[in-house]
Design a protein around this motif. Structure first.
Motif, PDB file in Angstrom:
ATOM      1  N   GLU A   6       9.637  -9.281 -93.104  1.00  0.00           N
ATOM      2  CA  GLU A   6       9.475  -7.998 -93.416  1.00  0.00           C
ATOM      3  C   GLU A   6      10.807  -7.269 -93.104  1.00  0.00           C
ATOM      4  O   GLU A   6      10.319  -6.976 -94.401  1.00  0.00           O
ATOM      5  N   ASP A   9      12.703  -8.552 -96.454  1.00  0.00           N
ATOM      6  CA  ASP A   9      12.135  -7.840 -97.547  1.00  0.00           C
ATOM      7  C   ASP A   9      12.809  -6.402 -97.547  1.00  0.00           C
ATOM      8  O   ASP A   9      12.883  -5.701 -98.818  1.00  0.00           O
ATOM      9  N   VAL A  10      12.817  -5.411 -96.671  1.00  0.00           N
ATOM     10  CA  VAL A  10      13.822  -4.422 -96.492  1.00  0.00           C
ATOM     11  C   VAL A  10      15.218  -4.314 -97.353  1.00  0.00           C
ATOM     12  O   VAL A  10      15.461  -3.644 -97.718  1.00  0.00           O
ATOM     13  N   GLU A  12      16.222  -6.498 -98.982  1.00  0.00           N
ATOM     14  CA  GLU A  12      16.618  -7.306-100.517  1.00  0.00           C
ATOM     15  C   GLU A  12      16.126  -5.572-101.297  1.00  0.00           C
ATOM     16  O   GLU A  12      16.650  -5.461-102.077  1.00  0.00           O
ATOM     17  N   ARG A  13      14.997  -4.698-100.439  1.00  0.00           N
ATOM     18  CA  ARG A  13      14.917  -3.446-100.985  1.00  0.00           C
ATOM     19  C   ARG A  13      16.305  -2.457-101.333  1.00  0.00           C
ATOM     20  O   ARG A  13      16.529  -2.440-102.487  1.00  0.00           O
ATOM     21  N   LEU A  14      16.285  -2.553-100.124  1.00  0.00           N
ATOM     22  CA  LEU A  14      17.375  -1.544 -99.918  1.00  0.00           C
ATOM     23  C   LEU A  14      18.761  -1.853 -99.924  1.00  0.00           C
ATOM     24  O   LEU A  14      19.296  -0.671 -99.691  1.00  0.00           O
ATOM     25  N   ASN A  15      19.526  -3.383-100.001  1.00  0.00           N
ATOM     26  CA  ASN A  15      21.082  -3.070-100.092  1.00  0.00           C
ATOM     27  C   ASN A  15      21.009  -4.358-101.465  1.00  0.00           C
ATOM     28  O   ASN A  15      21.815  -5.051-100.952  1.00  0.00           O
ATOM     29  N   HIS A  16      20.100  -4.875-102.217  1.00  0.00           N
ATOM     30  CA  HIS A  16      20.571  -5.790-103.165  1.00  0.00           C
ATOM     31  C   HIS A  16      21.334  -5.468-104.043  1.00  0.00           C
ATOM     32  O   HIS A  16      21.804  -4.300-104.397  1.00  0.00           O
TER      33      HIS A  16
END
Length: 110
Positions: A6, A9-10, A12-16
């Motif tokens: 989890e 996932d956060v 990757e979403r916020l710091n891709h």
């Protein structure tokens, strides 16, 4: 690197972006695909079964000249100790293995 899918996932979403790798895995057994520029160990050491050996295993994955940044709760920080005490009482999901490494224990790890 975190054992929580989890949180990965956060992240990757916020710091891709380019040159960023996020891995859901236990840090104690991690094998880096290539040397890292930086290692951030936030509240990690006190979860290791053998902090000195496990941290040394992670450090081997940092390139020469790379950065190692560690933030670890310890008994000398009274504010964090108090907050953790309150959380233990309020959060049924708070991990039972939450310990605070002393200054000498932290020094021995490094």
């Amino acid at each position: 690197l975190d054992y929580s899918t989890e949180l990965i996932d956060v992240a990757e979403r916020l710091n891709h972006g380019p040159n960023r790798i996020f891995v859901a895995e236990n840090a104690a057994g991690h094998l880096a695909p290539e040397p890292y520029d930086a290692l951030f160990a936030v509240g990690v050491l006190h979860h290791f079964n053998d902090p000195k050996a496990d941290f040394a295993g992670l450090v081997r994955h940092v390139r020469p000249g790379g950065w190692i940044i560690v933030n670890e709760p310890h008994p000398e920080n009274k504010a964090v100790t108090a907050m953790r005490s309150v959380r233990k009482k309020l959060d049924a999901n708070y991990s039972a293995d939450q310990v605070e490494l002393s200054g000498p224990e932290l020094i021995s790890i490094f």
